[in-house]
Design a protein around this motif. Structure first.
Motif, short mmCIF file in Angstrom:
data_model
loop_
_atom_site.label_atom_id
_atom_site.label_comp_id
_atom_site.label_asym_id
_atom_site.label_seq_id
_atom_site.Cartn_x
_atom_site.Cartn_y
_atom_site.Cartn_z
N ILE A 1 1.18 -0.95 0.02
CA ILE A 1 0.28 0.16 -0.40
C ILE A 1 1.06 1.39 -0.22
O ILE A 1 2.15 1.02 0.76
N THR A 2 0.59 2.33 -0.81
CA THR A 2 1.08 3.58 -0.91
C THR A 2 -0.22 4.29 -0.13
O THR A 2 -0.94 4.49 -1.22
N THR A 3 0.69 5.53 0.18
CA THR A 3 -0.35 6.54 0.34
C THR A 3 0.45 7.76 1.01
O THR A 3 1.29 8.17 0.14
N GLU A 4 -0.59 9.34 0.14
CA GLU A 4 0.09 10.60 -0.38
C GLU A 4 -1.50 11.10 0.32
O GLU A 4 -2.13 11.25 0.10
N VAL A 5 -0.88 12.55 0.90
CA VAL A 5 -1.62 13.35 1.38
C VAL A 5 -1.49 14.98 0.88
O VAL A 5 -0.25 14.95 -0.37
N SER A 6 -2.66 16.08 0.33
CA SER A 6 -1.90 17.02 -0.07
C SER A 6 -1.51 17.53 0.09
O SER A 6 -0.56 19.23 0.01
N ASN A 7 -1.21 17.74 1.99
CA ASN A 7 -0.70 18.63 2.70
C ASN A 7 -0.21 18.13 4.11
O ASN A 7 -1.09 17.69 4.40
N MET B 1 -8.27 18.12 3.58
CA MET B 1 -7.07 18.03 2.99
C MET B 1 -7.39 16.35 2.14
O MET B 1 -8.46 15.75 2.77
N THR B 2 -6.33 16.02 1.26
CA THR B 2 -6.97 15.04 0.33
C THR B 2 -6.11 13.82 0.84
O THR B 2 -5.00 14.05 0.57
N LEU B 3 -6.47 12.89 1.17
CA LEU B 3 -5.94 11.40 1.35
C LEU B 3 -5.81 10.28 -0.13
O LEU B 3 -6.77 10.23 0.22
N THR B 4 -5.12 9.57 -0.64
CA THR B 4 -4.71 8.54 -1.60
C THR B 4 -4.07 7.88 -1.43
O THR B 4 -3.05 7.63 -0.91
N ARG C 1 -1.58 -4.57 -10.79
CA ARG C 1 -2.74 -4.25 -10.65
C ARG C 1 -2.97 -2.71 -9.42
O ARG C 1 -2.64 -3.49 -7.82
N VAL C 2 -3.57 -1.91 -9.83
CA VAL C 2 -3.71 -0.77 -8.30
C VAL C 2 -4.94 -0.27 -8.51
O VAL C 2 -5.63 -0.08 -9.44
N ILE C 3 -5.90 -0.49 -7.15
CA ILE C 3 -6.38 0.01 -6.42
C ILE C 3 -6.54 1.01 -6.47
O ILE C 3 -5.91 1.82 -5.12
N GLU C 4 -7.66 2.32 -6.63
CA GLU C 4 -6.98 4.02 -5.43
C GLU C 4 -8.39 4.14 -5.27
O GLU C 4 -9.62 4.51 -5.47
N ARG C 5 -7.79 4.50 -4.19
CA ARG C 5 -9.82 4.66 -2.90
C ARG C 5 -9.18 7.00 -2.38
O ARG C 5 -8.01 6.82 -2.41
N THR C 6 -10.02 7.46 -2.53
CA THR C 6 -9.98 9.28 -2.18
C THR C 6 -10.32 9.40 -1.25
O THR C 6 -11.77 8.97 -1.23
N TYR C 7 -9.96 9.82 -0.04
CA TYR C 7 -10.34 10.58 1.58
C TYR C 7 -10.59 12.18 1.25
O TYR C 7 -9.17 12.28 0.88
N SER C 8 -11.69 12.27 1.78
CA SER C 8 -11.60 14.22 2.45
C SER C 8 -11.56 13.66 4.02
O SER C 8 -11.64 13.02 5.05
#
Length: 556
Positions: free
Chosen positions: A133-139, A148-151, A194-201
Protein backbone atom coordinates in the motif's frame (compact mmCIF):
# COMPACT_ATOMS: atom_id res chain seq x y z
CA UNK A 1 -15.87 -62.95 13.26
CA UNK A 2 -15.93 -62.46 16.99
CA UNK A 3 -12.30 -63.55 17.21
CA UNK A 4 -11.31 -60.96 14.58
CA UNK A 5 -12.97 -58.13 16.48
CA UNK A 6 -11.31 -59.21 19.72
CA UNK A 7 -7.96 -59.31 17.92
CA UNK A 8 -8.35 -55.75 16.58
CA UNK A 9 -9.32 -54.42 19.99
CA UNK A 10 -6.30 -56.10 21.49
CA UNK A 11 -3.99 -54.60 18.88
CA UNK A 12 -5.31 -51.08 19.45
CA UNK A 13 -5.13 -51.59 23.17
CA UNK A 14 -1.48 -52.55 22.91
CA UNK A 15 -0.61 -49.35 20.95
CA UNK A 16 1.28 -46.82 23.05
CA UNK A 17 -0.49 -43.55 23.92
CA UNK A 18 0.84 -40.50 21.99
CA UNK A 19 2.24 -37.49 23.85
CA UNK A 20 3.51 -34.03 22.83
CA UNK A 21 7.19 -34.37 21.94
CA UNK A 22 7.92 -31.58 19.45
CA UNK A 23 6.80 -28.04 18.50
CA UNK A 24 8.10 -26.33 15.33
CA UNK A 25 7.67 -22.79 13.92
CA UNK A 26 8.20 -21.45 10.38
CA UNK A 27 7.41 -18.36 8.26
CA UNK A 28 6.36 -18.26 4.61
CA UNK A 29 8.92 -15.64 3.46
CA UNK A 30 12.15 -14.04 4.58
CA UNK A 31 13.15 -11.23 4.06
CA UNK A 32 9.93 -9.24 4.29
CA UNK A 33 9.05 -5.58 3.75
CA UNK A 34 7.92 -3.39 6.62
CA UNK A 35 4.09 -3.19 6.88
CA UNK A 36 3.81 -6.39 4.81
CA UNK A 37 2.38 -9.52 6.41
CA UNK A 38 4.09 -12.87 6.86
CA UNK A 39 2.45 -16.14 7.86
CA UNK A 40 3.76 -17.76 11.03
CA UNK A 41 2.95 -21.49 11.25
CA UNK A 42 3.36 -23.37 14.55
CA UNK A 43 2.89 -27.18 14.55
CA UNK A 44 2.59 -29.42 17.63
CA UNK A 45 2.82 -33.21 17.16
CA UNK A 46 -0.19 -33.94 19.38
CA UNK A 47 -3.81 -32.94 19.81
CA UNK A 48 -3.54 -30.08 22.32
CA UNK A 49 -5.79 -27.25 23.46
CA UNK A 50 -6.37 -24.63 20.72
CA UNK A 51 -5.63 -21.85 23.26
CA UNK A 52 -2.25 -23.31 24.20
CA UNK A 53 -0.36 -20.89 21.91
CA UNK A 54 0.37 -17.50 23.50
CA UNK A 55 1.40 -14.80 20.95
CA UNK A 56 1.67 -11.86 23.37
CA UNK A 57 5.49 -11.99 23.16
CA UNK A 58 5.24 -10.91 19.49
CA UNK A 59 3.42 -7.61 20.11
CA UNK A 60 6.56 -5.51 20.64
CA UNK A 61 7.82 -5.91 17.07
CA UNK A 62 4.77 -7.14 15.16
CA UNK A 63 1.12 -6.42 14.59
CA UNK A 64 -0.53 -9.75 15.34
CA UNK A 65 -3.46 -10.54 13.08
CA UNK A 66 -5.99 -13.32 13.11
CA UNK A 67 -4.99 -16.82 14.16
CA UNK A 68 -6.59 -19.99 12.81
CA UNK A 69 -6.27 -23.46 14.42
CA UNK A 70 -6.66 -26.86 12.79
CA UNK A 71 -6.14 -30.45 14.02
CA UNK A 72 -5.42 -33.62 12.06
CA UNK A 73 -5.39 -37.30 12.97
CA UNK A 74 -3.94 -40.01 10.68
CA UNK A 75 -3.13 -43.74 10.92
CA UNK A 76 -0.35 -45.50 8.97
CA UNK A 77 0.45 -49.19 9.62
CA UNK A 78 -1.62 -49.07 12.77
CA UNK A 79 0.42 -46.07 13.93
CA UNK A 80 -1.78 -43.09 14.91
CA UNK A 81 -0.41 -39.55 14.63
CA UNK A 82 -2.08 -36.32 15.71
CA UNK A 83 -1.06 -32.76 14.95
CA UNK A 84 -2.29 -29.29 15.93
CA UNK A 85 -1.43 -26.34 13.64
CA UNK A 86 -1.71 -22.60 14.36
CA UNK A 87 -1.52 -20.09 11.50
CA UNK A 88 -1.00 -16.44 12.45
CA UNK A 89 -0.57 -13.26 10.38
CA UNK A 90 2.28 -10.99 11.50
CA UNK A 91 3.00 -7.46 10.20
CA UNK A 92 6.42 -6.00 11.18
CA UNK A 93 6.12 -2.66 12.90
CA UNK A 94 9.55 -1.36 11.75
CA UNK A 95 12.49 -2.28 9.57
CA UNK A 96 15.64 -4.06 10.72
CA UNK A 97 16.55 -7.49 11.99
CA UNK A 98 13.69 -8.74 14.16
CA UNK A 99 13.35 -11.93 16.15
CA UNK A 100 10.32 -14.13 16.55
CA UNK A 101 11.00 -15.44 20.06
CA UNK A 102 10.58 -19.02 21.22
CA UNK A 103 6.92 -19.90 21.70
CA UNK A 104 6.07 -22.39 24.43
CA UNK A 105 3.31 -25.01 24.31
CA UNK A 106 2.98 -27.18 27.38
CA UNK A 107 6.57 -28.28 28.16
CA UNK A 108 7.85 -27.85 24.59
CA UNK A 109 8.92 -24.67 22.76
CA UNK A 110 9.86 -23.54 19.27
CA UNK A 111 13.23 -22.31 18.08
CA UNK A 112 13.59 -18.53 17.62
CA UNK A 113 13.40 -17.17 14.03
CA UNK A 114 15.43 -14.26 12.70
CA UNK A 115 13.45 -12.04 10.29
CA UNK A 116 15.03 -9.42 8.03
CA UNK A 117 12.63 -6.53 7.49
CA UNK A 118 13.34 -4.24 4.54
CA UNK A 119 12.32 -0.61 4.32
CA UNK A 120 9.63 0.36 1.80
CA UNK A 121 12.23 2.35 -0.18
CA UNK A 122 14.61 -0.60 -0.54
CA UNK A 123 14.96 -1.45 -4.27
CA UNK A 124 14.72 -5.16 -3.56
CA UNK A 125 11.48 -4.71 -1.62
CA UNK A 126 9.20 -4.19 -4.63
CA UNK A 127 10.81 -7.16 -6.43
CA UNK A 128 9.73 -9.62 -3.79
CA UNK A 129 6.45 -8.00 -2.69
CA UNK A 130 3.17 -9.39 -3.98
CA UNK A 131 1.06 -6.80 -2.16
CA UNK A 132 1.74 -3.34 -0.76
CA UNK A 133 0.00 0.00 0.00
CA UNK A 134 1.17 3.53 -0.78
CA UNK A 135 -0.40 6.68 0.70
CA UNK A 136 -0.19 10.35 -0.22
CA UNK A 137 -1.72 13.48 1.34
CA UNK A 138 -2.26 16.84 -0.33
CA UNK A 139 -0.73 18.74 2.61
CA UNK A 140 0.95 17.79 5.88
CA UNK A 141 0.80 21.29 7.41
CA UNK A 142 -2.77 22.61 7.52
CA UNK A 143 -5.16 24.76 9.54
CA UNK A 144 -7.98 23.52 11.72
CA UNK A 145 -11.07 22.72 9.60
CA UNK A 146 -8.97 22.91 6.44
CA UNK A 147 -9.70 19.92 4.23
CA UNK A 148 -6.94 17.75 2.82
CA UNK A 149 -7.12 14.68 0.60
CA UNK A 150 -5.63 11.26 1.34
CA UNK A 151 -4.96 9.01 -1.65
CA UNK A 152 -4.53 5.30 -0.88
CA UNK A 153 -3.25 2.90 -3.57
CA UNK A 154 -3.34 -0.87 -3.12
CA UNK A 155 -0.79 -2.62 -5.40
CA UNK A 156 -0.99 -6.40 -5.93
CA UNK A 157 0.79 -8.71 -8.33
CA UNK A 158 -0.96 -11.91 -7.17
CA UNK A 159 -4.54 -12.90 -7.83
CA UNK A 160 -6.89 -11.65 -5.11
CA UNK A 161 -9.60 -14.01 -3.95
CA UNK A 162 -11.22 -11.68 -1.48
CA UNK A 163 -10.30 -8.77 0.73
CA UNK A 164 -11.36 -5.59 2.50
CA UNK A 165 -9.73 -2.22 3.14
CA UNK A 166 -10.24 -0.60 6.53
CA UNK A 167 -10.81 3.12 7.05
CA UNK A 168 -7.91 5.44 7.89
CA UNK A 169 -7.91 6.96 11.35
CA UNK A 170 -7.15 10.49 12.55
CA UNK A 171 -7.99 11.60 16.08
CA UNK A 172 -10.65 14.31 16.12
CA UNK A 173 -11.01 14.52 12.33
CA UNK A 174 -13.88 13.95 9.91
CA UNK A 175 -12.97 11.38 7.25
CA UNK A 176 -15.15 10.72 4.19
CA UNK A 177 -14.51 8.69 1.05
CA UNK A 178 -14.67 10.83 -2.09
CA UNK A 179 -16.03 9.28 -5.27
CA UNK A 180 -15.62 5.64 -6.28
CA UNK A 181 -12.56 3.40 -6.39
CA UNK A 182 -10.38 3.60 -9.50
CA UNK A 183 -8.53 0.63 -10.98
CA UNK A 184 -5.54 0.58 -13.34
CA UNK A 185 -2.25 -1.20 -13.98
CA UNK A 186 1.39 -0.18 -13.62
CA UNK A 187 4.85 -1.76 -13.94
CA UNK A 188 7.31 -1.46 -11.05
CA UNK A 189 10.84 -2.87 -11.43
CA UNK A 190 9.72 -5.07 -14.29
CA UNK A 191 6.69 -6.53 -12.45
CA UNK A 192 3.12 -5.79 -13.44
CA UNK A 193 0.84 -4.66 -10.62
CA UNK A 194 -2.86 -3.99 -10.56
CA UNK A 195 -3.68 -0.84 -8.59
CA UNK A 196 -6.88 0.03 -6.74
CA UNK A 197 -7.00 3.73 -5.80
CA UNK A 198 -9.27 5.24 -3.16
CA UNK A 199 -9.48 8.91 -2.11
CA UNK A 200 -10.59 10.32 1.26
CA UNK A 201 -11.27 13.85 2.45
CA UNK A 202 -9.85 14.54 5.91
CA UNK A 203 -10.94 17.60 7.92
CA UNK A 204 -9.33 18.04 11.38
CA UNK A 205 -11.51 19.69 14.01
CA UNK A 206 -8.79 20.59 16.52
CA UNK A 207 -5.24 21.91 16.36
CA UNK A 208 -2.07 20.07 17.36
CA UNK A 209 0.32 17.37 16.12
CA UNK A 210 -1.37 14.16 14.98
CA UNK A 211 -0.67 10.88 13.22
CA UNK A 212 -2.78 9.87 10.23
CA UNK A 213 -2.95 6.07 10.37
CA UNK A 214 -3.12 4.43 6.95
CA UNK A 215 -5.81 1.82 6.14
CA UNK A 216 -5.06 -1.89 6.44
CA UNK A 217 -5.90 -4.45 3.76
CA UNK A 218 -6.80 -8.00 4.82
CA UNK A 219 -7.71 -10.78 2.42
CA UNK A 220 -6.53 -13.88 0.59
CA UNK A 221 -4.41 -14.37 -2.51
CA UNK A 222 -3.87 -17.38 -4.76
CA UNK A 223 -0.51 -19.20 -4.43
CA UNK A 224 0.87 -22.22 -6.25
CA UNK A 225 0.31 -25.42 -4.34
CA UNK A 226 3.17 -27.82 -3.60
CA UNK A 227 0.89 -30.68 -4.61
CA UNK A 228 1.19 -31.55 -8.31
CA UNK A 229 0.05 -34.29 -10.64
CA UNK A 230 0.96 -35.23 -14.16
CA UNK A 231 -2.12 -33.54 -15.57
CA UNK A 232 -3.19 -30.88 -13.16
CA UNK A 233 -1.52 -28.32 -10.95
CA UNK A 234 -3.51 -27.10 -7.99
CA UNK A 235 -3.69 -23.63 -6.42
CA UNK A 236 -4.55 -22.68 -2.88
CA UNK A 237 -5.20 -19.46 -1.00
CA UNK A 238 -3.00 -17.72 1.53
CA UNK A 239 -4.15 -15.06 4.01
CA UNK A 240 -2.43 -11.70 3.66
CA UNK A 241 -2.48 -8.33 5.41
CA UNK A 242 -0.70 -5.12 4.54
CA UNK A 243 -0.77 -1.61 5.97
CA UNK A 244 0.48 1.72 4.66
CA UNK A 245 2.86 4.12 6.32
CA UNK A 246 1.74 6.44 9.13
CA UNK A 247 1.79 10.14 8.20
CA UNK A 248 2.53 12.93 10.72
CA UNK A 249 0.18 15.94 10.34
CA UNK A 250 0.54 19.40 11.88
CA UNK A 251 -2.76 21.25 12.41
CA UNK A 252 -2.53 25.00 13.08
CA UNK A 253 -5.16 26.95 15.09
CA UNK A 254 -7.33 29.78 13.70
CA UNK A 255 -5.14 32.91 13.35
CA UNK A 256 -5.98 35.64 15.83
CA UNK A 257 -6.11 38.32 13.14
CA UNK A 258 -8.94 36.59 11.27
CA UNK A 259 -12.39 38.14 11.74
CA UNK A 260 -15.67 36.57 10.66
CA UNK A 261 -16.80 33.01 9.96
CA UNK A 262 -13.67 30.85 9.69
CA UNK A 263 -13.23 29.62 6.10
CA UNK A 264 -9.77 28.25 5.14
CA UNK A 265 -9.35 27.69 1.40
CA UNK A 266 -6.73 27.61 -1.33
CA UNK A 267 -8.94 29.68 -3.65
CA UNK A 268 -12.37 31.31 -3.27
CA UNK A 269 -14.41 33.22 -5.86
CA UNK A 270 -17.83 34.88 -6.14
CA UNK A 271 -19.76 35.10 -9.40
CA UNK A 272 -23.21 36.44 -10.28
CA UNK A 273 -25.64 36.29 -13.21
CA UNK A 274 -28.81 38.28 -13.91
CA UNK A 275 -31.97 37.23 -15.75
CA UNK A 276 -33.14 39.15 -17.67
CA UNK A 277 -30.03 41.05 -18.65
CA UNK A 278 -29.18 44.17 -16.66
CA UNK A 279 -30.92 47.38 -17.63
CA UNK A 280 -34.17 45.69 -18.70
CA UNK A 281 -35.99 45.45 -15.39
CA UNK A 282 -39.66 46.43 -15.00
CA UNK A 283 -41.94 47.01 -12.00
CA UNK A 284 -43.76 43.87 -10.93
CA UNK A 285 -41.77 41.49 -13.11
CA UNK A 286 -39.41 39.00 -11.42
CA UNK A 287 -35.64 39.46 -11.63
CA UNK A 288 -33.43 36.42 -11.01
CA UNK A 289 -30.01 37.03 -9.49
CA UNK A 290 -27.85 33.88 -9.30
CA UNK A 291 -24.80 34.00 -7.00
CA UNK A 292 -22.20 31.21 -7.16
CA UNK A 293 -19.59 30.71 -4.43
CA UNK A 294 -16.67 28.40 -5.38
CA UNK A 295 -13.96 27.27 -2.96
CA UNK A 296 -11.03 24.82 -3.16
CA UNK A 297 -10.12 22.57 -0.25
CA UNK A 298 -13.44 23.09 1.53
CA UNK A 299 -16.42 20.78 1.93
CA UNK A 300 -19.78 22.02 0.68
CA UNK A 301 -21.11 21.99 4.27
CA UNK A 302 -18.45 24.54 5.29
CA UNK A 303 -19.53 27.15 2.74
CA UNK A 304 -21.32 30.12 4.34
CA UNK A 305 -24.94 30.90 3.58
CA UNK A 306 -25.40 33.77 1.12
CA UNK A 307 -28.00 36.42 2.02
CA UNK A 308 -29.01 39.67 0.29
CA UNK A 309 -29.85 43.02 1.88
CA UNK A 310 -31.94 45.11 -0.50
CA UNK A 311 -33.27 48.69 -0.29
CA UNK A 312 -36.93 49.47 0.34
CA UNK A 313 -39.06 48.90 -2.72
CA UNK A 314 -37.42 45.57 -3.63
CA UNK A 315 -38.79 42.27 -2.34
CA UNK A 316 -36.54 39.20 -2.41
CA UNK A 317 -37.54 35.49 -2.45
CA UNK A 318 -34.43 33.30 -1.99
CA UNK A 319 -34.16 29.71 -3.20
CA UNK A 320 -32.60 26.88 -1.23
CA UNK A 321 -28.85 26.82 -1.98
CA UNK A 322 -27.62 24.01 -4.25
CA UNK A 323 -24.40 22.45 -2.90
CA UNK A 324 -21.91 20.50 -5.02
CA UNK A 325 -18.49 18.90 -4.41
CA UNK A 326 -16.08 17.25 -6.85
CA UNK A 327 -12.49 16.03 -7.01
CA UNK A 328 -10.21 17.84 -9.45
CA UNK A 329 -6.50 16.97 -9.63
CA UNK A 330 -6.45 15.77 -6.06
CA UNK A 331 -8.32 18.82 -4.69
CA UNK A 332 -11.86 19.04 -3.38
CA UNK A 333 -13.80 21.78 -5.21
CA UNK A 334 -17.10 22.85 -3.59
CA UNK A 335 -19.80 25.17 -4.88
CA UNK A 336 -22.87 26.88 -3.46
CA UNK A 337 -25.34 28.15 -6.07
CA UNK A 338 -28.30 30.23 -4.86
CA UNK A 339 -31.03 31.96 -6.85
CA UNK A 340 -32.77 35.11 -5.61
CA UNK A 341 -36.06 36.24 -7.17
CA UNK A 342 -36.37 40.02 -6.83
CA UNK A 343 -39.61 41.93 -7.46
CA UNK A 344 -39.69 45.73 -7.61
CA UNK A 345 -42.84 47.57 -6.45
CA UNK A 346 -41.81 51.03 -7.65
CA UNK A 347 -39.89 52.44 -10.59
CA UNK A 348 -36.58 54.21 -10.04
CA UNK A 349 -32.88 53.63 -9.48
CA UNK A 350 -31.86 51.31 -6.64
CA UNK A 351 -28.44 50.99 -5.05
CA UNK A 352 -27.52 47.40 -4.18
CA UNK A 353 -24.90 47.06 -1.42
CA UNK A 354 -21.69 45.08 -1.93
CA UNK A 355 -21.59 41.40 -0.93
CA UNK A 356 -18.38 40.37 0.89
CA UNK A 357 -17.19 37.01 2.25
CA UNK A 358 -13.96 36.90 4.34
CA UNK A 359 -11.72 33.82 3.99
CA UNK A 360 -8.25 32.66 4.87
CA UNK A 361 -5.85 31.95 2.01
CA UNK A 362 -3.98 28.79 3.03
CA UNK A 363 -1.40 29.32 0.25
CA UNK A 364 -0.33 32.86 1.21
CA UNK A 365 -1.32 32.52 4.90
CA UNK A 366 -3.29 35.74 5.03
CA UNK A 367 -6.87 36.94 5.27
CA UNK A 368 -8.62 37.89 2.03
CA UNK A 369 -12.13 38.97 1.02
CA UNK A 370 -14.22 37.83 -1.93
CA UNK A 371 -16.47 40.70 -3.07
CA UNK A 372 -19.32 41.41 -5.42
CA UNK A 373 -19.10 45.22 -5.73
CA UNK A 374 -21.99 47.56 -5.03
CA UNK A 375 -24.06 48.34 -8.09
CA UNK A 376 -27.19 50.16 -9.18
CA UNK A 377 -30.16 48.86 -11.15
CA UNK A 378 -32.86 50.85 -12.90
CA UNK A 379 -36.48 49.73 -12.66
CA UNK A 380 -38.73 50.93 -15.48
CA UNK A 381 -42.43 51.69 -14.99
CA UNK A 382 -45.02 49.08 -15.87
CA UNK A 383 -48.04 50.42 -17.76
CA UNK A 384 -50.22 47.66 -16.31
CA UNK A 385 -49.47 48.55 -12.69
CA UNK A 386 -50.42 51.78 -10.89
CA UNK A 387 -47.34 53.26 -9.24
CA UNK A 388 -48.73 56.59 -8.00
CA UNK A 389 -46.34 58.07 -5.46
CA UNK A 390 -48.45 60.90 -4.03
CA UNK A 391 -49.02 59.81 -0.46
CA UNK A 392 -51.26 62.08 1.67
CA UNK A 393 -51.29 61.89 5.46
CA UNK A 394 -52.80 58.59 6.62
CA UNK A 395 -56.51 58.71 7.38
CA UNK A 396 -56.53 55.56 9.47
CA UNK A 397 -54.32 54.89 12.46
CA UNK A 398 -52.91 51.43 13.20
CA UNK A 399 -52.33 49.98 16.61
CA UNK A 400 -50.85 46.52 17.22
CA UNK A 401 -52.17 44.87 14.10
CA UNK A 402 -55.80 46.15 13.99
CA UNK A 403 -57.46 49.33 12.72
CA UNK A 404 -58.37 51.76 15.47
CA UNK A 405 -61.43 53.93 14.73
CA UNK A 406 -61.40 57.61 15.63
CA UNK A 407 -62.86 58.67 18.95
CA UNK A 408 -66.46 59.91 18.57
CA UNK A 409 -67.72 62.76 20.79
CA UNK A 410 -71.51 62.93 21.14
CA UNK A 411 -73.21 65.78 22.87
CA UNK A 412 -76.03 65.00 25.26
CA UNK A 413 -78.82 66.33 23.07
CA UNK A 414 -82.07 64.41 22.33
CA UNK A 415 -82.09 65.21 18.64
CA UNK A 416 -78.46 64.10 18.38
CA UNK A 417 -79.36 60.80 20.01
CA UNK A 418 -82.10 60.27 17.41
CA UNK A 419 -79.63 61.16 14.69
CA UNK A 420 -77.10 58.68 16.07
CA UNK A 421 -79.79 56.00 16.15
CA UNK A 422 -80.66 56.73 12.51
CA UNK A 423 -77.05 56.52 11.49
CA UNK A 424 -76.65 53.27 13.39
CA UNK A 425 -79.69 51.82 11.56
CA UNK A 426 -78.22 52.93 8.24
CA UNK A 427 -74.96 51.25 9.12
CA UNK A 428 -76.77 47.99 9.96
CA UNK A 429 -78.64 48.26 6.67
CA UNK A 430 -75.36 48.73 4.82
CA UNK A 431 -73.86 45.71 6.57
CA UNK A 432 -76.92 43.62 5.68
CA UNK A 433 -76.73 44.77 2.08
CA UNK A 434 -73.04 43.86 1.97
CA UNK A 435 -73.81 40.44 3.45
CA UNK A 436 -76.52 39.76 0.84
CA UNK A 437 -74.20 40.98 -1.88
CA UNK A 438 -71.47 38.57 -0.79
CA UNK A 439 -74.00 35.72 -0.81
CA UNK A 440 -74.99 36.71 -4.33
CA UNK A 441 -71.35 36.96 -5.35
CA UNK A 442 -70.70 33.33 -4.37
CA UNK A 443 -73.49 32.13 -6.64
CA UNK A 444 -72.34 34.35 -9.51
CA UNK A 445 -68.74 33.13 -9.27
CA UNK A 446 -69.76 29.59 -10.17
CA UNK A 447 -70.76 30.65 -13.71
CA UNK A 448 -68.64 33.78 -14.12
CA UNK A 449 -66.17 33.83 -17.05
CA UNK A 450 -62.68 35.33 -17.23
CA UNK A 451 -63.97 38.64 -18.64
CA UNK A 452 -64.81 41.38 -16.17
CA UNK A 453 -65.46 45.07 -16.00
CA UNK A 454 -63.07 47.49 -14.37
CA UNK A 455 -65.64 48.65 -11.82
CA UNK A 456 -66.33 45.05 -10.80
CA UNK A 457 -62.79 44.35 -9.59
CA UNK A 458 -63.99 42.72 -6.37
CA UNK A 459 -65.90 40.03 -8.24
CA UNK A 460 -63.05 39.65 -10.70
CA UNK A 461 -60.40 38.95 -8.05
CA UNK A 462 -62.68 36.48 -6.28
CA UNK A 463 -63.33 34.73 -9.59
CA UNK A 464 -59.60 34.54 -10.35
CA UNK A 465 -58.94 33.12 -6.86
CA UNK A 466 -61.67 30.50 -7.31
CA UNK A 467 -60.10 29.44 -10.62
CA UNK A 468 -56.60 29.44 -9.08
CA UNK A 469 -55.38 31.98 -11.65
CA UNK A 470 -52.44 33.38 -9.67
CA UNK A 471 -51.06 35.62 -12.41
CA UNK A 472 -54.48 37.25 -12.88
CA UNK A 473 -54.82 37.73 -9.12
CA UNK A 474 -51.49 39.57 -8.95
CA UNK A 475 -52.71 42.00 -11.62
CA UNK A 476 -55.97 42.61 -9.71
CA UNK A 477 -54.59 42.91 -6.16
CA UNK A 478 -53.60 46.56 -6.33
CA UNK A 479 -56.80 47.82 -8.09
CA UNK A 480 -58.89 45.85 -5.59
CA UNK A 481 -56.95 47.24 -2.61
CA UNK A 482 -57.43 50.79 -3.92
CA UNK A 483 -61.15 50.24 -4.39
CA UNK A 484 -61.73 48.91 -0.88
CA UNK A 485 -59.47 51.40 0.90
CA UNK A 486 -60.87 54.44 -0.96
CA UNK A 487 -57.72 56.34 -0.10
CA UNK A 488 -54.57 57.37 -1.92
CA UNK A 489 -52.28 55.85 0.71
CA UNK A 490 -52.30 52.47 -1.05
CA UNK A 491 -49.91 52.68 -4.00
CA UNK A 492 -48.42 49.16 -4.02
CA UNK A 493 -48.84 45.76 -2.46
CA UNK A 494 -46.65 46.63 0.53
CA UNK A 495 -48.88 49.65 1.25
CA UNK A 496 -51.95 47.40 0.99
CA UNK A 497 -50.57 44.93 3.54
CA UNK A 498 -49.65 47.79 5.86
CA UNK A 499 -53.08 49.44 5.42
CA UNK A 500 -55.12 46.34 6.23
CA UNK A 501 -52.65 45.05 8.82
CA UNK A 502 -54.27 41.62 8.60
CA UNK A 503 -52.02 38.60 9.21
CA UNK A 504 -54.07 36.16 7.16
CA UNK A 505 -54.19 38.51 4.16
CA UNK A 506 -50.44 39.28 4.35
CA UNK A 507 -49.57 35.58 4.56
CA UNK A 508 -51.81 34.73 1.59
CA UNK A 509 -50.22 37.49 -0.54
CA UNK A 510 -46.68 36.41 0.44
CA UNK A 511 -47.51 32.79 -0.45
CA UNK A 512 -48.82 33.95 -3.84
CA UNK A 513 -45.63 35.84 -4.73
CA UNK A 514 -43.41 33.10 -3.28
CA UNK A 515 -45.18 30.56 -5.49
CA UNK A 516 -44.34 32.44 -8.68
CA UNK A 517 -41.03 34.01 -7.71
CA UNK A 518 -39.69 31.71 -5.01
CA UNK A 519 -37.75 29.45 -7.40
CA UNK A 520 -37.19 28.81 -11.09
CA UNK A 521 -38.58 25.29 -11.19
CA UNK A 522 -42.28 24.85 -11.91
CA UNK A 523 -43.98 23.63 -8.72
CA UNK A 524 -45.66 20.23 -8.80
CA UNK A 525 -49.10 21.67 -7.90
CA UNK A 526 -50.83 24.81 -9.09
CA UNK A 527 -51.41 27.78 -6.79
CA UNK A 528 -54.58 27.52 -4.70
CA UNK A 529 -56.66 30.67 -4.10
CA UNK A 530 -58.82 29.46 -1.20
CA UNK A 531 -56.63 31.10 1.45
CA UNK A 532 -56.78 34.49 -0.27
CA UNK A 533 -60.59 34.23 -0.75
CA UNK A 534 -60.96 33.54 2.96
CA UNK A 535 -58.68 36.48 3.84
CA UNK A 536 -60.59 38.88 1.56
CA UNK A 537 -63.89 37.80 3.09
CA UNK A 538 -62.47 38.36 6.57
CA UNK A 539 -61.37 41.86 5.57
CA UNK A 540 -64.88 42.72 4.33
CA UNK A 541 -66.33 41.58 7.64
CA UNK A 542 -63.89 43.82 9.50
CA UNK A 543 -64.82 46.75 7.29
CA UNK A 544 -68.51 46.11 7.92
CA UNK A 545 -68.01 46.09 11.69
CA UNK A 546 -66.06 49.33 11.52
CA UNK A 547 -68.82 50.93 9.47
CA UNK A 548 -71.35 49.83 12.09
CA UNK A 549 -69.33 51.14 15.03
CA UNK A 550 -68.06 54.43 13.56
CA UNK A 551 -70.13 57.63 13.74
CA UNK A 552 -69.62 61.09 12.38
CA UNK A 553 -68.07 63.66 14.68
CA UNK A 554 -70.47 66.65 15.02
CA UNK A 555 -69.85 70.12 16.25
CA UNK A 556 -72.17 71.40 19.00
Amino acid sequence: MVRAIILLVSVFGMMPSHALTQVTASIDKNPVTVKESIVLTVVADDDVDSNALDTSALLNDFIVGRTSVSTQTSMVNFQTSRTTKWTTLLVPRHEGNLTIPALKIDDQQTAPIQVKVLSASDPSASRQQDLFITTEVSNKDIYVQQMMTLTVKLHFAAELQRGSLSEPSFEGATITQVGKDKENETIINGRRFRVIERTYSVTPQQSGDFILASPMFSGEIMVQSARRSNFLSFGETKPVSVIGEEIPIKVRPIPQQFKGQWLPSELLTLHEEWQPTEGQFTVGEPITRTITLTAAGVSSEQLPSIALTLPKGLKVYPDQAELHSSLNKGRIISQSVRNFAIVASRAGEYQLPALTIPWWNTITNRMETATLPAQSIIIKPNENIDTTTDIPPPAIQQDKGYITPETVIIEKSPWLQWLFLALWLLTCLAWLTQYLLSRRTKSILKNKTDTYQVNDVHLAILAACKKNQGAQVMNLLLPWAKSISKTQTVNNISDAKAYFSHDEFSQAVDDLYAYFYGNNDQPAKEWQGDALVHAISALYKIQAKQSANTSIKLNP
